[in-house]
Design a protein around this motif. Sequence first.
Motif, PDB file in Angstrom:
ATOM      1  N   GLY A   8       2.964   9.817   1.027  1.00 36.48           N
ATOM      2  CA  GLY A   8       2.021  10.928   1.042  1.00 36.48           C
ATOM      3  C   GLY A   8       2.600  12.193   1.621  1.00 36.48           C
ATOM      4  O   GLY A   8       1.858  13.128   1.947  1.00 36.48           O
ATOM      5  N   LYS A  22       0.712   5.813  -0.339  1.00 38.13           N
ATOM      6  CA  LYS A  22      -0.101   7.014  -0.256  1.00 38.13           C
ATOM      7  C   LYS A  22       0.462   8.090  -1.174  1.00 38.13           C
ATOM      8  O   LYS A  22       1.641   8.064  -1.540  1.00 38.13           O
ATOM      9  CB  LYS A  22      -0.150   7.523   1.189  1.00 38.13           C
ATOM     10  CG  LYS A  22      -0.831   6.567   2.154  1.00 38.13           C
ATOM     11  CD  LYS A  22      -0.862   7.147   3.563  1.00 38.13           C
ATOM     12  CE  LYS A  22      -1.556   6.183   4.525  1.00 38.13           C
ATOM     13  NZ  LYS A  22      -1.595   6.738   5.907  1.00 38.13           N
ATOM     14  N   SER A  82       0.841  -1.180   0.000  1.00 35.15           N
ATOM     15  CA  SER A  82       0.000   0.000   0.000  1.00 35.15           C
ATOM     16  C   SER A  82       0.884   1.241   0.000  1.00 35.15           C
ATOM     17  O   SER A  82       1.893   1.282   0.695  1.00 35.15           O
ATOM     18  CB  SER A  82      -0.917   0.036   1.226  1.00 35.15           C
ATOM     19  OG  SER A  82      -1.819  -1.047   1.215  1.00 35.15           O
ATOM     20  N   ASP A 130      -4.325   7.163  -2.588  1.00 39.15           N
ATOM     21  CA  ASP A 130      -3.722   5.925  -2.102  1.00 39.15           C
ATOM     22  C   ASP A 130      -3.857   4.825  -3.137  1.00 39.15           C
ATOM     23  O   ASP A 130      -4.687   4.902  -4.042  1.00 39.15           O
ATOM     24  CB  ASP A 130      -4.373   5.488  -0.775  1.00 39.15           C
ATOM     25  CG  ASP A 130      -5.883   5.362  -0.875  1.00 39.15           C
ATOM     26  OD1 ASP A 130      -6.379   4.264  -1.187  1.00 39.15           O
ATOM     27  OD2 ASP A 130      -6.591   6.375  -0.637  1.00 39.15           O
ATOM     28  N   THR A 170      -3.431   0.359  -3.355  1.00 42.59           N
ATOM     29  CA  THR A 170      -3.175  -0.929  -2.703  1.00 42.59           C
ATOM     30  C   THR A 170      -3.209  -2.041  -3.737  1.00 42.59           C
ATOM     31  O   THR A 170      -4.094  -2.069  -4.601  1.00 42.59           O
ATOM     32  CB  THR A 170      -4.214  -1.215  -1.600  1.00 42.59           C
ATOM     33  OG1 THR A 170      -4.132  -0.214  -0.601  1.00 42.59           O
ATOM     34  CG2 THR A 170      -3.971  -2.579  -0.955  1.00 42.59           C
TER      35      THR A 170
END
Length: 286
Positions: A236, A29, A27, A58, A60
């Motif tokens: 992120g 971001k 995952s 995001d 995944t």
Amino acid sequence: MKTSRFALMTLAAALVGAPALAADKVSFKDPTGDDNGPGTYKYPTDTVYKRGSFDLTDFTFEKKGTKADVTLGFNTTLEDPWKMGSGFAVQMAFIFIDTDGKAGSGSTDTLPGLNVKFAPEFAWEKVIVISPQNSARVKAEVGNKAAAAKDNVLVPTRTKGSGRKVSATVDLAGLEGDPSQWRFQVVVQSNEGFPAGNDLLTRKVNEYEGQHRFGGGNDGDCDPHAIDILAGEGKGDASEVKAQQEMLAFECAEDGTAKKPATLTMVGGMKPAAQPAAQPAPTEQK
């Protein structure tokens, strides 16, 4: 001997900020508000292109046997104004995967209509095309416009938009291994039902925005047609906005061809995934 409190706190902080990486699931971001490509792009003027429509938040990828579930988050609630039947309409994404991390292994060129390349050390082996178009249309476009790469293009068997998420399931034909060791790049584009020329269902970026055209680029064929991408380490962080803009920087020749094409890297993969920075030696607490 006891581990110092400082070392424990540093380790905890590193793990909180790191992307989630496990054997079968990864995952990442992406910062919000960076849906402007190299920093200059503007949305088309039609009201179907809502603010945040192409702002990736995001990503995944979860492997489940011979299949994988993919989820993309966006910075707005998805809508289906064009009645595509999949719960979303304007978004499109290309997920490039580098499985071996070897320079010269894989492709540095991308699919028609994106106008970006990959650095040699991030050459890709497979790409997943996420589109609200039905799979038959996507496969036909790939066969007609990217025939040389068609064996490395994966089209999902299921694609659905709900809330702020687009999810898809894809058969992992020819894609074996540990996703936590792969590297990924997500290129966000816009679904175009009437693509120009050889573009693979992608929407053009022009110098000035129009009803169904992005603006802030170039009317030639030298600007990257990428509205948002993953950058940095995929945490992120605000710093990743600058990293995105640097990757998507481009220079055009007088004839509208690329003098300096946008060149992408990837996130995740071959480096140790969740290792904290070097820690001070433990000290004995008295």
